[in-house]
Design an enzyme around this catalytic site. Structure first.
Site, mmCIF file in Angstrom:
data_model
loop_
_atom_site.group_PDB
_atom_site.id
_atom_site.type_symbol
_atom_site.label_atom_id
_atom_site.label_comp_id
_atom_site.label_asym_id
_atom_site.label_seq_id
_atom_site.Cartn_x
_atom_site.Cartn_y
_atom_site.Cartn_z
ATOM 1 N N SER A 1 0.992 -1.141 -0.105
ATOM 2 C CA SER A 1 -0.140 -0.010 -0.053
ATOM 3 C C SER A 1 0.890 1.223 -0.069
ATOM 4 O O SER A 1 0.340 2.310 -0.631
ATOM 5 C CB SER A 1 -0.835 -0.098 1.202
ATOM 6 O OG SER A 1 -1.644 -1.047 1.249
ATOM 7 N N HIS B 1 -1.132 -2.661 -7.394
ATOM 8 C CA HIS B 1 -1.366 -2.356 -6.153
ATOM 9 C C HIS B 1 -3.258 -2.292 -6.299
ATOM 10 O O HIS B 1 -3.652 -1.489 -7.162
ATOM 11 C CB HIS B 1 -1.122 -0.957 -5.637
ATOM 12 C CG HIS B 1 -1.756 -0.341 -4.096
ATOM 13 N ND1 HIS B 1 -2.264 0.777 -3.871
ATOM 14 C CD2 HIS B 1 -2.053 -1.102 -3.266
ATOM 15 C CE1 HIS B 1 -2.631 0.751 -2.842
ATOM 16 N NE2 HIS B 1 -2.574 -0.462 -2.184
ATOM 17 N N GLU C 1 -3.264 0.522 -9.177
ATOM 18 C CA GLU C 1 -2.105 1.492 -9.438
ATOM 19 C C GLU C 1 -1.021 0.781 -9.660
ATOM 20 O O GLU C 1 -0.520 -0.350 -9.197
ATOM 21 C CB GLU C 1 -1.792 2.273 -8.029
ATOM 22 C CG GLU C 1 -2.972 3.162 -7.641
ATOM 23 C CD GLU C 1 -2.669 4.002 -6.336
ATOM 24 O OE1 GLU C 1 -3.062 5.234 -6.072
ATOM 25 O OE2 GLU C 1 -2.087 3.274 -5.591
ATOM 26 N N ASN D 1 -3.872 6.472 -1.273
ATOM 27 C CA ASN D 1 -3.389 6.308 0.017
ATOM 28 C C ASN D 1 -2.788 7.688 0.474
ATOM 29 O O ASN D 1 -3.153 7.925 1.742
ATOM 30 C CB ASN D 1 -2.519 5.278 0.454
ATOM 31 C CG ASN D 1 -3.512 3.756 0.277
ATOM 32 O OD1 ASN D 1 -4.796 3.963 0.401
ATOM 33 N ND2 ASN D 1 -2.765 2.608 0.168
HETATM 34 N N1 NAD Z 1 -6.477 -4.217 3.227
HETATM 35 C C1 NAD Z 1 -6.289 -3.532 2.560
HETATM 36 O O1 NAD Z 1 -7.340 -2.587 2.174
HETATM 37 C C2 NAD Z 1 -5.243 -3.399 1.403
HETATM 38 C C3 NAD Z 1 -5.485 -2.869 0.252
HETATM 39 C C4 NAD Z 1 -4.611 -3.008 -0.713
HETATM 40 C C5 NAD Z 1 -3.406 -3.397 -0.478
HETATM 41 N N2 NAD Z 1 -3.064 -4.035 0.531
HETATM 42 C C6 NAD Z 1 -1.854 -4.523 0.934
HETATM 43 O O2 NAD Z 1 -1.756 -6.049 0.874
HETATM 44 C C7 NAD Z 1 -0.989 -6.766 1.503
HETATM 45 C C8 NAD Z 1 -1.651 -7.833 2.446
HETATM 46 O O3 NAD Z 1 -2.920 -7.089 3.251
HETATM 47 P P1 NAD Z 1 -3.958 -7.725 3.558
HETATM 48 O O4 NAD Z 1 -4.893 -6.616 4.047
HETATM 49 O O5 NAD Z 1 -4.443 -9.013 2.778
HETATM 50 O O6 NAD Z 1 -3.692 -8.341 5.035
HETATM 51 P P2 NAD Z 1 -3.928 -9.501 5.867
HETATM 52 O O7 NAD Z 1 -3.833 -9.142 7.421
HETATM 53 O O8 NAD Z 1 -5.383 -9.942 5.489
HETATM 54 O O9 NAD Z 1 -2.981 -10.896 5.422
HETATM 55 C C9 NAD Z 1 -1.652 -10.711 5.558
HETATM 56 C C10 NAD Z 1 -0.888 -11.968 5.155
HETATM 57 O O10 NAD Z 1 0.303 -11.939 5.457
HETATM 58 C C11 NAD Z 1 0.673 -13.131 5.581
HETATM 59 N N3 NAD Z 1 1.857 -13.039 6.855
HETATM 60 C C12 NAD Z 1 2.195 -12.440 7.980
HETATM 61 N N4 NAD Z 1 3.284 -12.549 8.426
HETATM 62 C C13 NAD Z 1 4.227 -12.969 7.405
HETATM 63 C C14 NAD Z 1 5.584 -13.522 7.187
HETATM 64 N N5 NAD Z 1 6.421 -13.036 8.435
HETATM 65 N N6 NAD Z 1 5.723 -13.964 6.155
HETATM 66 C C15 NAD Z 1 5.234 -14.313 5.407
HETATM 67 N N7 NAD Z 1 3.514 -13.949 5.383
HETATM 68 C C16 NAD Z 1 3.084 -13.306 6.379
HETATM 69 C C17 NAD Z 1 -0.431 -13.620 6.691
HETATM 70 O O11 NAD Z 1 -0.476 -15.068 6.619
HETATM 71 C C18 NAD Z 1 -1.629 -13.200 5.613
HETATM 72 O O12 NAD Z 1 -1.691 -14.240 4.728
HETATM 73 C C19 NAD Z 1 -0.083 -5.703 2.569
HETATM 74 O O13 NAD Z 1 0.786 -5.193 1.683
HETATM 75 C C20 NAD Z 1 -1.266 -4.259 2.211
HETATM 76 O O14 NAD Z 1 -0.690 -3.042 2.550
HETATM 77 C C21 NAD Z 1 -4.164 -3.959 1.598
#
Ligand code: NAD
Length: 285
Positions: free
Chosen positions: A122, A143, A155, A193
Site C-alpha cells: 500500500s 496495487h 495502481e 493512499n
Molecule cells: N487491506 C487493504 O485494504 C489493502 C488494500 C491494498 C493493498 N493492501 C496490501 O496488501 C498486503 C496484504 O494485506 P491484507 O489486507 O491482505 O492483510 P491480511 O492481514 O489480511 O493478510 C496478511 C497476510 O500476510 C501473511 N503473513 C503475515 N506475516 C508473514 C510473514 N512473516 N511471512 C509471510 N507471510 C506473512 C499472513 O499469513 C496473511 O496471509 C499488504 O501489503 C497491504 O498493505 C491492503
C-alpha cells in the site's frame, strides 16, 4: 520488445487481498496459484473465495458453471517452488518491509527468469524490494484496492529500476483482468493512499477531540460527500494494523503531522482489534 503472454499468476499471501487477487485473476481465465505458509490459511482463503462466489450465485449474479470454472482455475501451494512456472508473481503479505524483502530474495531464486515480480504494497517503497533481487528491472507495484473483487482500480507503480517492458506487461495484465490501471511513481502512498490517509487519520483526531461520535462522523461523510462508507467503517475494512503501517510509512516519508498515527489507532491495534477481519475494530461486527 519481447512479447510475454500472461497465463498464470502466483499470489503470495492468504489474507483479504491475496484471496481477492486470486479470484479476479481466475475469473479472467488465468491460472491462479495461491501460496501461503500453512494449509490452514490456504483453506481459509479458499473458503472466503467460495462463500463470496456462492453469495453471488444465490443473488443470481453468477451461474454455478461459472462459479465452478473460477474455482477450478485456483490452485494452492505451501511451497514457493509451487510458483516456479508463473508468468507474474504478486506478493501480498503483511505490510512489513523486512518480511517482503526476504520474500523477494527467495522468490527471485525460485520463479522463472522471465517472470514479473510485483508487490501489492500500500505504501512501502517498491525499489527497496526490487534492489534485493537480481532482476530489479522486472519488479513493479501492482496495487489493488479492497475488496479487490469489486473495486475497479489498480495502481501500476513504477520504481526507478523498472524497465518500460515491465510496466507494459503489468499494464497488459491489469487490462486482462478487467481492471482500470493508473500509472504512478514509487512515492509513499502512491495516489490513493497519499490522499486518503490524512483524511482517515484526521477523522480519528476528530473522534479523540470529542467533536462528534464515530457514527455521526461516518453518517456525515456518507450523506455530505456521497462517500459509500464513512472513515471508521473504511478503516475497519482496510484493517487497523494495515492502516497503522501505512500511516507510519507515510509519516516517515513526508514528516507531515497529518500522517502521524493517532493514539486511538495504536491502542486498538495493541488490543488486537484489527477491524472486520478480527470481528472488532472501531465497530464490533
Ligand atoms: N487491506 C487493504 O485494504 C489493502 C488494500 C491494498 C493493498 N493492501 C496490501 O496488501 C498486503 C496484504 O494485506 P491484507 O489486507 O491482505 O492483510 P491480511 O492481514 O489480511 O493478510 C496478511 C497476510 O500476510 C501473511 N503473513 C503475515 N506475516 C508473514 C510473514 N512473516 N511471512 C509471510 N507471510 C506473512 C499472513 O499469513 C496473511 O496471509 C499488504 O501489503 C497491504 O498493505 C491492503
Amino acid at each position: 520488445m519481447a512479447v510475454y503472454q500472461t497465463n498464470s499468476v502466483g499470489i503470495v499471501g492468504s489474507g483479504i487481498m491475496a484471496a481477492g487477487i486470486a479470484e479476479v485473476s481466475a475469473r479472467a481465465g488465468l491460472r491462479a496459484v495461491l501460496r501461503a505458509r500453512s494449509q490452514d490459511s490456504l483453506n481459509a482463503a479458499l473458503k472466503q473465495i467460495t462463500s463470496g462466489l456462492n453469495r453471488q450465485v444465490e443473488k443470481g449474479k453468477l451461474d454455478t458453471a461459472e462459479r465452478d470454472r473460477i474455482l477450478s482455475n485456483i490452485t494452492t501451494t505451501t511451497e514457493l517452488a509451487g510458483l516456479a512456472d508463473c508468468d507474474i508473481v504478486i506478493e501480498s503479505v503483511i505490510e512489513d518491509l523486512a518480511t517482503k524483502q526476504e520474500l523477494f530474495r527467495q522468490l527471485d531464486v525460485t520463479i522463472k527468469p522471465t517472470a514479473l515480480l510485483a508487490t501489492n504494497t500500500s505504501t512501502l517503497s517498491v525499489v527497496d524490494m526490487a534492489k534485493v533481487t537480481s532482476r530489479p528491472d522486472q519488479v513493479c507495484g501492482i496495487h489493488f484496492f479492497n475488496p479487490a473483487t469489486v473495486l475497479p482500480l489498480v495502481e501500476i507503480v513504477r520504481p526507478i529500476t523498472a524497465s518500460e517492458d515491465t510496466i507494459t506487461r503489468a499494464s497488459a495484465f491489469v487490462t486482462t483482468i478487467g481492471k482500470e490501471g493508473v500509472h504512478v511513481l514509487d512515492r509513499a502512498g502512491f495516489i490513493v493512499n497519499a490522499l486518503l490517509f490524512p483524511y482517515l487519520n484526521n477523522a480519528i483526531r476528530m473522534l479523540e477531540a470529542g467533536t462528534a461520535s464515530m457514527e455521526d462522523i461516518d453518517t456525515a461523510m456518507k450523506g455530505g460527500c456521497n462517500f459509500p462508507m464513512g472513515p471508521f467503517a473504511l478503516l475497519d475494512l482496510v484493517g487497523l494494523d494495515t492502516s497503522l503501517s501505512i500511516l507510519e510509512t507515510l509519516y516517515a516519508s513526508f514528516a507531515d503531522d497529518n500522517f502521524a498515527p493517532r493514539p486511538m489507532l495504536r491502542d486498538l491495534v495493541a488490543a488486537g482489534r484489527l477491524g472486520r477481519k478480527t470481528k472488532a475494530g472501531f465497530y464490533v461486527y
